[in-house]
Design a protein around this motif. Sequence first.
Motif, PDB file in Angstrom:
ATOM      1  N   ARG A   1       1.763   6.843  -6.819  1.00  0.00           N
ATOM      2  CA  ARG A   1       0.663   7.703  -7.263  1.00  0.00           C
ATOM      3  C   ARG A   1       0.905   9.169  -6.931  1.00  0.00           C
ATOM      4  O   ARG A   1       0.775  10.033  -7.786  1.00  0.00           O
ATOM      5  CB  ARG A   1      -0.660   7.226  -6.640  1.00  0.00           C
ATOM      6  CG  ARG A   1      -1.844   8.074  -7.011  1.00  0.00           C
ATOM      7  CD  ARG A   1      -2.220   7.903  -8.466  1.00  0.00           C
ATOM      8  NE  ARG A   1      -3.322   8.769  -8.783  1.00  0.00           N
ATOM      9  CZ  ARG A   1      -3.372   9.537  -9.852  1.00  0.00           C
ATOM     10  NH1 ARG A   1      -2.404   9.490 -10.731  1.00  0.00           N
ATOM     11  NH2 ARG A   1      -4.398  10.307 -10.077  1.00  0.00           N
ATOM     12  N   TYR A   2       1.258   9.466  -5.695  1.00  0.00           N
ATOM     13  CA  TYR A   2       1.311  10.857  -5.262  1.00  0.00           C
ATOM     14  C   TYR A   2       2.707  11.469  -5.267  1.00  0.00           C
ATOM     15  O   TYR A   2       2.847  12.650  -5.569  1.00  0.00           O
ATOM     16  CB  TYR A   2       0.652  11.003  -3.885  1.00  0.00           C
ATOM     17  CG  TYR A   2      -0.810  10.677  -3.966  1.00  0.00           C
ATOM     18  CD1 TYR A   2      -1.687  11.518  -4.631  1.00  0.00           C
ATOM     19  CD2 TYR A   2      -1.315   9.506  -3.424  1.00  0.00           C
ATOM     20  CE1 TYR A   2      -3.039  11.222  -4.744  1.00  0.00           C
ATOM     21  CE2 TYR A   2      -2.666   9.194  -3.525  1.00  0.00           C
ATOM     22  CZ  TYR A   2      -3.518  10.053  -4.185  1.00  0.00           C
ATOM     23  OH  TYR A   2      -4.837   9.746  -4.305  1.00  0.00           O
TER      24      TYR A   2
ATOM     25  N   LEU B   1      -4.902   1.561  -2.866  1.00  0.00           N
ATOM     26  CA  LEU B   1      -4.784   2.998  -2.670  1.00  0.00           C
ATOM     27  C   LEU B   1      -5.891   3.500  -1.746  1.00  0.00           C
ATOM     28  O   LEU B   1      -5.641   4.301  -0.844  1.00  0.00           O
ATOM     29  CB  LEU B   1      -4.834   3.723  -4.017  1.00  0.00           C
ATOM     30  CG  LEU B   1      -4.512   5.203  -4.003  1.00  0.00           C
ATOM     31  CD1 LEU B   1      -3.125   5.466  -3.432  1.00  0.00           C
ATOM     32  CD2 LEU B   1      -4.608   5.765  -5.411  1.00  0.00           C
ATOM     33  N   HIS B   2      -7.090   2.991  -1.936  1.00  0.00           N
ATOM     34  CA  HIS B   2      -8.212   3.370  -1.065  1.00  0.00           C
ATOM     35  C   HIS B   2      -7.930   2.962   0.382  1.00  0.00           C
ATOM     36  O   HIS B   2      -8.120   3.749   1.314  1.00  0.00           O
ATOM     37  CB  HIS B   2      -9.511   2.730  -1.567  1.00  0.00           C
ATOM     38  CG  HIS B   2     -10.678   2.950  -0.659  1.00  0.00           C
ATOM     39  ND1 HIS B   2     -11.323   4.161  -0.563  1.00  0.00           N
ATOM     40  CD2 HIS B   2     -11.288   2.123   0.222  1.00  0.00           C
ATOM     41  CE1 HIS B   2     -12.287   4.066   0.331  1.00  0.00           C
ATOM     42  NE2 HIS B   2     -12.292   2.837   0.818  1.00  0.00           N
ATOM     43  N   ARG B   3      -7.446   1.723   0.573  1.00  0.00           N
ATOM     44  CA  ARG B   3      -7.131   1.248   1.923  1.00  0.00           C
ATOM     45  C   ARG B   3      -6.019   2.084   2.548  1.00  0.00           C
ATOM     46  O   ARG B   3      -6.060   2.408   3.736  1.00  0.00           O
ATOM     47  CB  ARG B   3      -6.742  -0.224   1.900  1.00  0.00           C
ATOM     48  CG  ARG B   3      -7.929  -1.169   1.806  1.00  0.00           C
ATOM     49  CD  ARG B   3      -7.539  -2.600   2.134  1.00  0.00           C
ATOM     50  NE  ARG B   3      -6.529  -3.156   1.260  1.00  0.00           N
ATOM     51  CZ  ARG B   3      -6.780  -3.863   0.166  1.00  0.00           C
ATOM     52  NH1 ARG B   3      -8.025  -4.107  -0.199  1.00  0.00           N
ATOM     53  NH2 ARG B   3      -5.798  -4.337  -0.561  1.00  0.00           N
ATOM     54  N   ALA B   4      -5.020   2.421   1.750  1.00  0.00           N
ATOM     55  CA  ALA B   4      -3.901   3.211   2.272  1.00  0.00           C
ATOM     56  C   ALA B   4      -4.386   4.579   2.744  1.00  0.00           C
ATOM     57  O   ALA B   4      -4.026   5.029   3.843  1.00  0.00           O
ATOM     58  CB  ALA B   4      -2.817   3.374   1.197  1.00  0.00           C
ATOM     59  N   LYS B   5      -5.213   5.231   1.950  1.00  0.00           N
ATOM     60  CA  LYS B   5      -5.714   6.553   2.344  1.00  0.00           C
ATOM     61  C   LYS B   5      -6.620   6.453   3.567  1.00  0.00           C
ATOM     62  O   LYS B   5      -6.564   7.306   4.460  1.00  0.00           O
ATOM     63  CB  LYS B   5      -6.452   7.211   1.173  1.00  0.00           C
ATOM     64  CG  LYS B   5      -5.501   7.625   0.055  1.00  0.00           C
ATOM     65  CD  LYS B   5      -6.143   8.513  -0.978  1.00  0.00           C
ATOM     66  CE  LYS B   5      -7.105   7.795  -1.854  1.00  0.00           C
ATOM     67  NZ  LYS B   5      -7.571   8.610  -2.993  1.00  0.00           N
ATOM     68  N   LYS B   6      -7.412   5.398   3.627  1.00  0.00           N
ATOM     69  CA  LYS B   6      -8.283   5.194   4.779  1.00  0.00           C
ATOM     70  C   LYS B   6      -7.459   4.990   6.048  1.00  0.00           C
ATOM     71  O   LYS B   6      -7.759   5.553   7.104  1.00  0.00           O
ATOM     72  CB  LYS B   6      -9.186   3.984   4.515  1.00  0.00           C
ATOM     73  CG  LYS B   6     -10.276   3.772   5.528  1.00  0.00           C
ATOM     74  CD  LYS B   6     -11.175   2.627   5.084  1.00  0.00           C
ATOM     75  CE  LYS B   6     -12.245   2.330   6.103  1.00  0.00           C
ATOM     76  NZ  LYS B   6     -13.108   1.228   5.679  1.00  0.00           N
TER      77      LYS B   6
ATOM     78  N   GLU C   1       0.832  -1.204   0.000  1.00  0.00           N
ATOM     79  CA  GLU C   1       0.000   0.000   0.000  1.00  0.00           C
ATOM     80  C   GLU C   1       0.867   1.254   0.000  1.00  0.00           C
ATOM     81  O   GLU C   1       0.561   2.223  -0.692  1.00  0.00           O
ATOM     82  CB  GLU C   1      -0.942  -0.003   1.204  1.00  0.00           C
ATOM     83  CG  GLU C   1      -1.996  -1.083   1.136  1.00  0.00           C
ATOM     84  CD  GLU C   1      -2.834  -1.183   2.398  1.00  0.00           C
ATOM     85  OE1 GLU C   1      -2.702  -0.326   3.298  1.00  0.00           O
ATOM     86  OE2 GLU C   1      -3.634  -2.140   2.492  1.00  0.00           O
ATOM     87  N   ARG C   2       1.955   1.237   0.766  1.00  0.00           N
ATOM     88  CA  ARG C   2       2.848   2.385   0.813  1.00  0.00           C
ATOM     89  C   ARG C   2       3.457   2.640  -0.560  1.00  0.00           C
ATOM     90  O   ARG C   2       3.512   3.769  -1.028  1.00  0.00           O
ATOM     91  CB  ARG C   2       3.947   2.160   1.858  1.00  0.00           C
ATOM     92  CG  ARG C   2       4.881   3.352   1.993  1.00  0.00           C
ATOM     93  CD  ARG C   2       5.913   3.202   3.107  1.00  0.00           C
ATOM     94  NE  ARG C   2       6.804   2.099   2.877  1.00  0.00           N
ATOM     95  CZ  ARG C   2       6.947   1.054   3.676  1.00  0.00           C
ATOM     96  NH1 ARG C   2       6.273   0.968   4.794  1.00  0.00           N
ATOM     97  NH2 ARG C   2       7.789   0.092   3.373  1.00  0.00           N
TER      98      ARG C   2
END
Length: 185
Positions: free
Chosen positions: A136-137, A161-166, A129-130
């Motif tokens: 991406r960013y 990506l969704h899990r990482a941001k969450k 996830e990291r």
Amino acid sequence: MEGDNQYVRQVLAGDKQAYAHIINTYKNPLYATILRMVKNPQIAQDLLQEAFIKVYEQLDKYDQKGPFKSWLYRVAINHCLDQFRKKSIQLEGAEESRLINDATPEIVFLKKEKSRELERLVAKLPDDERLILLLRYANELSYDEICETLSISLVDVRNKLHRAKKKLRRHAQEGGYFHDLSKRG
């Protein structure tokens, strides 16, 4: 990108200056990615050099169908992951090596604190996830380029990506700089 493919063809034809152009184009963003993976500037620099050697050695395997940038990142990241397994490189705490040019010591302190806290939050994420978050960013790769780079599906990229941001939001709510800011407003 057709420009990259042209440089690849020139390198394969023996033009060493074309490879210097490829290195100059990608060394900074690739270094930033590797540094975020290992959190040690010296190890990151060594891995970057080794990665560019690996890319050069495997350049004839690039089929020029997908984006060169994705292929290059895949080769470099795979090299780093192989080195982690082989040498058991420890992912060490980040060293603060950035200079911030702002007017007041308070602003400098707040920016450094914010950066450190964000690095700590990102470091808590699982490796996969990291890495997707950084690609991406930090490196501004598109979803398709991330899929190509990591050889995973678009659904996997979006889910991770969704899990990482969450997780980042949840960790931010648990305390620290970002938590204090969220309480104010």
